[in-house]
Design a protein around this motif. Structure first.
Motif, PDB file in Angstrom:
ATOM      1  N   ALA A   1       4.227  13.444 -14.222  1.00 44.20           N
ATOM      2  CA  ALA A   1       3.740  13.339 -15.603  1.00 44.20           C
ATOM      3  C   ALA A   1       3.022  14.624 -16.015  1.00 44.20           C
ATOM      4  O   ALA A   1       3.248  15.147 -17.105  1.00 44.20           O
ATOM      5  N   ILE A   2       2.188  15.146 -15.136  1.00 45.16           N
ATOM      6  CA  ILE A   2       1.441  16.370 -15.476  1.00 45.16           C
ATOM      7  C   ILE A   2       2.416  17.522 -15.709  1.00 45.16           C
ATOM      8  O   ILE A   2       2.296  18.276 -16.673  1.00 45.16           O
ATOM      9  N   PHE A   3       3.404  17.624 -14.840  1.00 40.47           N
ATOM     10  CA  PHE A   3       4.364  18.715 -14.965  1.00 40.47           C
ATOM     11  C   PHE A   3       5.157  18.608 -16.269  1.00 40.47           C
ATOM     12  O   PHE A   3       5.349  19.601 -16.973  1.00 40.47           O
TER      13      PHE A   3
ATOM     14  N   MET B   1       0.835  -1.198   0.000  1.00 42.95           N
ATOM     15  CA  MET B   1       0.000   0.000   0.000  1.00 42.95           C
ATOM     16  C   MET B   1       0.871   1.250   0.000  1.00 42.95           C
ATOM     17  O   MET B   1       0.633   2.203  -0.729  1.00 42.95           O
ATOM     18  N   MET B   2       1.891   1.226   0.864  1.00 42.81           N
ATOM     19  CA  MET B   2       2.704   2.428   0.955  1.00 42.81           C
ATOM     20  C   MET B   2       3.485   2.655  -0.333  1.00 42.81           C
ATOM     21  O   MET B   2       3.603   3.797  -0.790  1.00 42.81           O
ATOM     22  N   SER B   3       3.976   1.600  -0.921  1.00 40.27           N
ATOM     23  CA  SER B   3       4.757   1.812  -2.136  1.00 40.27           C
ATOM     24  C   SER B   3       3.843   2.228  -3.287  1.00 40.27           C
ATOM     25  O   SER B   3       4.219   3.039  -4.127  1.00 40.27           O
ATOM     26  N   MET B   4       2.600   1.737  -3.292  1.00 39.97           N
ATOM     27  CA  MET B   4       1.650   2.163  -4.321  1.00 39.97           C
ATOM     28  C   MET B   4       1.313   3.647  -4.144  1.00 39.97           C
ATOM     29  O   MET B   4       1.254   4.417  -5.107  1.00 39.97           O
ATOM     30  N   ALA B   5       1.095   4.031  -2.887  1.00 40.80           N
ATOM     31  CA  ALA B   5       0.776   5.433  -2.603  1.00 40.80           C
ATOM     32  C   ALA B   5       1.929   6.330  -3.047  1.00 40.80           C
ATOM     33  O   ALA B   5       1.723   7.360  -3.701  1.00 40.80           O
ATOM     34  N   LEU B   6       3.153   5.911  -2.704  1.00 44.71           N
ATOM     35  CA  LEU B   6       4.338   6.685  -3.112  1.00 44.71           C
ATOM     36  C   LEU B   6       4.407   6.792  -4.628  1.00 44.71           C
ATOM     37  O   LEU B   6       4.646   7.872  -5.180  1.00 44.71           O
ATOM     38  N   THR B   7       4.168   5.661  -5.295  1.00 48.26           N
ATOM     39  CA  THR B   7       4.235   5.641  -6.760  1.00 48.26           C
ATOM     40  C   THR B   7       3.286   6.675  -7.358  1.00 48.26           C
ATOM     41  O   THR B   7       3.677   7.506  -8.161  1.00 48.26           O
ATOM     42  N   LEU B   8       2.019   6.615  -6.925  1.00 56.89           N
ATOM     43  CA  LEU B   8       1.024   7.511  -7.519  1.00 56.89           C
ATOM     44  C   LEU B   8       1.308   8.956  -7.141  1.00 56.89           C
ATOM     45  O   LEU B   8       1.183   9.861  -7.968  1.00 56.89           O
ATOM     46  N   LEU B   9       1.721   9.177  -5.894  1.00 55.77           N
ATOM     47  CA  LEU B   9       1.983  10.544  -5.435  1.00 55.77           C
ATOM     48  C   LEU B   9       3.128  11.188  -6.209  1.00 55.77           C
ATOM     49  O   LEU B   9       3.159  12.396  -6.396  1.00 55.77           O
TER      50      LEU B   9
ATOM     51  N   ILE C   1       4.921   4.092 -14.648  1.00 55.98           N
ATOM     52  CA  ILE C   1       3.590   4.708 -14.644  1.00 55.98           C
ATOM     53  C   ILE C   1       3.653   6.162 -15.118  1.00 55.98           C
ATOM     54  O   ILE C   1       2.817   6.607 -15.912  1.00 55.98           O
ATOM     55  N   ALA C   2       4.668   6.889 -14.671  1.00 50.68           N
ATOM     56  CA  ALA C   2       4.794   8.280 -15.116  1.00 50.68           C
ATOM     57  C   ALA C   2       4.978   8.330 -16.628  1.00 50.68           C
ATOM     58  O   ALA C   2       4.412   9.177 -17.316  1.00 50.68           O
ATOM     59  N   ARG C   3       5.718   7.371 -17.153  1.00 48.96           N
ATOM     60  CA  ARG C   3       5.964   7.328 -18.592  1.00 48.96           C
ATOM     61  C   ARG C   3       4.670   7.036 -19.356  1.00 48.96           C
ATOM     62  O   ARG C   3       4.344   7.690 -20.347  1.00 48.96           O
ATOM     63  N   MET C   4       3.910   6.063 -18.869  1.00 49.38           N
ATOM     64  CA  MET C   4       2.630   5.721 -19.505  1.00 49.38           C
ATOM     65  C   MET C   4       1.691   6.920 -19.496  1.00 49.38           C
ATOM     66  O   MET C   4       1.024   7.228 -20.471  1.00 49.38           O
ATOM     67  N   LEU C   5       1.643   7.571 -18.356  1.00 54.02           N
ATOM     68  CA  LEU C   5       0.746   8.703 -18.190  1.00 54.02           C
ATOM     69  C   LEU C   5       1.161   9.850 -19.102  1.00 54.02           C
ATOM     70  O   LEU C   5       0.330  10.498 -19.734  1.00 54.02           O
ATOM     71  N   ARG C   6       2.467  10.080 -19.175  1.00 51.77           N
ATOM     72  CA  ARG C   6       2.966  11.138 -20.063  1.00 51.77           C
ATOM     73  C   ARG C   6       2.582  10.841 -21.507  1.00 51.77           C
ATOM     74  O   ARG C   6       2.077  11.714 -22.209  1.00 51.77           O
TER      75      ARG C   6
ATOM     76  N   MET D   1      -5.080  19.096 -16.230  1.00 54.30           N
ATOM     77  CA  MET D   1      -5.395  18.265 -15.070  1.00 54.30           C
ATOM     78  C   MET D   1      -6.770  17.620 -15.167  1.00 54.30           C
ATOM     79  O   MET D   1      -7.006  16.569 -14.604  1.00 54.30           O
ATOM     80  N   LYS D   2      -7.687  18.288 -15.868  1.00 57.23           N
ATOM     81  CA  LYS D   2      -9.044  17.739 -15.950  1.00 57.23           C
ATOM     82  C   LYS D   2      -9.265  16.992 -17.264  1.00 57.23           C
ATOM     83  O   LYS D   2      -9.451  15.780 -17.278  1.00 57.23           O
ATOM     84  N   HIS D   3      -9.176  17.703 -18.370  1.00 51.11           N
ATOM     85  CA  HIS D   3      -9.572  17.100 -19.638  1.00 51.11           C
ATOM     86  C   HIS D   3      -8.546  16.098 -20.153  1.00 51.11           C
ATOM     87  O   HIS D   3      -8.896  15.024 -20.630  1.00 51.11           O
ATOM     88  N   VAL D   4      -7.281  16.458 -20.075  1.00 47.64           N
ATOM     89  CA  VAL D   4      -6.238  15.596 -20.626  1.00 47.64           C
ATOM     90  C   VAL D   4      -5.969  14.419 -19.689  1.00 47.64           C
ATOM     91  O   VAL D   4      -5.935  13.266 -20.103  1.00 47.64           O
TER      92      VAL D   4
END
Lengths: 314, 339
Positions: free
Chosen positions: A117-119, A103-111, A196-201, A228-231
């Motif tokens: 990716a957005i930046f 759980m903690m590593s998943m939370a870290l990953t997403l956070l 995940i950041a790469r996929m999201l980008r 942040m919303k549409h894309v």
């Protein structure tokens, strides 16, 4: 939707049956004799034979398999050869640490992955993007065990900020629990963050030039909100697949990480049981991991329908 | 209301700088409909996006020109000032209604967003306004359809929703970039009808970008013909359709299939390809495809010159010379190519 869920749940049964056959074969065809390991090198052949009979290892393998399977359907995974405790109990005792770590590593990953990716997409025409692409590749290529030891050496030994090993249950205080898990969780997350950041980008860069994004801009919506919303909401759909696979993959990662950081979880249990040739426990753990994998995949598929209104399972 | 002066829009590509819009000037008066026609790649869409500055920057840049909207040069505004105009004073609808709505949000939410971006009101009021807009564009049962997703609408209905989004803040100017191209002919007529009604009701000025001469003839007060990033002819619908004074316009009209044509008659096309906008031909851009081109056309790059009241064309041929050339060609057409 309900019908689909039920159908998917039923389809888990054949998958688990196949997994159980494979697990059973791998365990029983591996050289090594548990009776021999328990009694030690100097034991007499008679004693070994007696113990084998006691453990049911003298029966034909097919019989052993059917005995095992029959009991699984009653919720009984057998008894540990090593500790004589029921396998389900042995596993349940170890679930907490592994679950916490995941759980903690998943939370870290997403956070970390999502804002990154957005930046990067926001600054897509700068050097940041190629820099990010290389960094994510490095992150995804680093071997976990090496990175773990590097961190232990750096942040546990050279500059002793974090404990080098051990696990404290959350019941003994949230902070100590968190403090002991942060390093292993980060190691586990490192690989997934890059992925995940790469996929999201990639997903966001595709969505950024779509017509609906142009419509949003033509409305006069701020670029940050457009992203942040549409894309983002559109890029999240393909990324969910990867997140699902990742959560399941974390289970495999915990085997290494738990051993390095001596966390008494499922992964460590599996390694110990292999050393002890504790057949019922090995089988139980692998079956348990497979079950979680299948269930997470089902959850991801159900999540799709929630994220993408075009997907309906009726 | 809108005055575009000598606008140049260029795009940096691997092959070089594309001169997509190359010195275009025109004006739009309040309540007027201006049609911009041209074939694919003539720069009409880039021009439309330039007004709203929706071309991606980079690679697009605006080296020269002005876009004066109500006294302000849009090219000099900051991103923040531009946002106040986008969707509020100038709105835009796009070519493909199938992909122009965000697939993961409800129609109602996309409308409410358009309303709330520029108007301070409560969410309930914004929803009420959204229902009103959907009613305005002729969506049946708007209350219920607010909660539907884009994929639950047909193409024509989606274009109506997009028009409703564009109308959310009562814009003074509506830019329609090929709004009917992706639709069935019957739906096309409905959408054009809707746009005319809206113009009558709200006095919105419309810039109608299209390659469809039929659409222009039905809608426009003024027509601009674009070729390779430039305006080559400007005039009223009558000027353009009955008195074309530029060979390109004439060729375009001649290439329209006619219902009264004999079965064996061939369709007439314009020979050749539109010019490469990275390195356009010397002289007149149209000369390589022009049936009347002379040596002189290789040298002289013609300016728009007056051909009548509000009628301009860019060709070295005078009206008389052009008329006699046309007659010669039309005679040849009738005589030639029977099966």
């Amino acid at each position: 939707m309900l019908q689909y869920t039920v159908r998917r749940l039923v389809s888990i049964i054949p998958v688990m049956l196949i997994v159980s056959v494979i697990v059973f074969l791998i365990v029983h065809l591996t050289p090594g004799n548990p009776a021999y390991l328990i009694l030690g090198e100097d034991s007499s052949p008679e004693a070994i034979e007696q113990l084998e009979a006691q453990l049911g290892l003298d029966k034909p393998m097919v019989m052993q398999f059917f005995d095992w399977i029959k009991n699984i359907f009653t919720g009984d995974l057998g008894q540990s050869i090593y500790s004589s405790e029921p396998v389900t109990q042995v596993i349940m005792e170890r679930v907490g640490p592994t679950f916490s770590l995941m759980m903690m590593s998943m939370a870290l990953t997403l956070l970390i992955a999502i804002p990154t990716a957005i930046f990067v997409v926001w600054r897509r025409n700068t050097v940041l993007d190629p820099l990010f692409t290389s960094a994510s590749l490095v992150g995804a290529s680093i071997p976990e065990f090496w990175f773990a030891m590097l961190l232990v050496l750096g942040l546990g030994v050279a500059i002793p900020i974090f404990p080098v090993a051990g696990y404290v249950p959350i019941a003994e205080g949230f902070f100590t629990w968190f403090y002991h898990l942060i390093l292993p969780a980060f190691v586990l997350a490192a690989v997934e963050i890059g992925l995940i950041a790469r996929m999201l980008r990639d997903g966001m860069l595709e969505a950024v030039n779509q017509d609906y994004t142009k419509t949003a801009r033509a409305k006069g919506v701020k670029e940050s909100i457009v992203l942040m919303k549409h894309v983002f909401s559109n890029a999240l759909i393909p990324t969910t697949t990867v997140i699902g696979v990742t959560v399941a993959g974390l289970l495999g990662g915990t085997v290494i990480i738990e051993t390095i950081f001596t966390i008494p979880g499922i992964g460590q249990l599996l390694i110990d049981s292999i050393h002890r040739r504790d057949y019922p426990v090995i089988q139980g753990v692998v079956l348990f991991i497979a079950a979680i994998y299948v269930v997470i995949n089902l959850l991801v598929d159900l999540l799709y329908a929630f994220l993408d209104p075009r997907i309906r399972y009726d | 209301m809108l005055e575009v002066k000598q606008l140049k829009t260029q795009i940096d590509t691997n092959e070089g700088v594309v001169k997509a819009v190359d010195g275009v000037s025109f004006t739009v008066e309040a309540g007027q409909t201006v049609g911009i026609v041209g074939e694919s790649g003539s720069g009409k869409s880039v021009l439309a996006h330039s007004i709203m500055q929706l071309n991606p920057v980079p690679p697009t840049f605006y080296p020269e020109g002005e876009i004066i909207f109500e006294g302000k040069n849009l090219l000099n505004l900051s991103e923040r000032e531009l946002r106040k105009i986008r969707g509020n004073e100038i709105a835009m609808i796009f070519q493909d209604p199938m992909s122009s709505l965000n697939p993961v949000f409800k129609i109602g939410d996309q409308l409410v967003e358009a309303v709330l971006t520029h108007q301070k009101m409560s969410r309930q009021d914004a929803r009420a306004r959204a229902v009103e807009l959907l009613t305005d564009v002729g969506i049946p049962d708007p209350e219920r359809r607010m909660n539907d997703y884009p994929h639950q609408f047909s193409g024509g209905m989606r274009q109506r929703v997009l028009i409703a989004i564009a109308l959310a803040c009562n814009p003074k100017l509506l830019i329609a970039d090929e709004p009917t191209t992706a639709l069935d002919v019957t739906i096309q007529a409905q959408i054009l009808e809707l746009m005319r009604d809206i113009q009558k009701k709200y006095g919105t000025a419309i810039i109608m970008i299209t390659h469809d001469l039929g659409v222009v003839s039905q809608m426009a007060d003024k027509v601009l013909v674009m070729y390779s990033g430039r305006i080559v002819e400007e005039g009223s619908v009558e000027d353009i359709f009955y008195r074309p004074s530029m060979p390109y316009t004439w060729s375009l009209l001649r290439s329209l299939p006619r219902l009264d044509a004999e079965a064996h008659e061939r369709l007439i096309n314009i020979e050749g390809q539109p010019p490469n906008l990275v390195s356009p031909p010397k002289g007149c851009n149209f000369h390589p495809r022009c049936p009347f081109s002379t040596e002189q056309c290789l040298e002289v790059d013609p300016e728009l010159t007056v051909r009548g009241d509000g009628h301009f064309a860019a060709c070295i041929l005078s009206g008389q010379e052009f008329d006699s050339e046309k007659k010669r060609m039309e005679f040849a057409d009738k005589k030639g190519v029977p099966q």
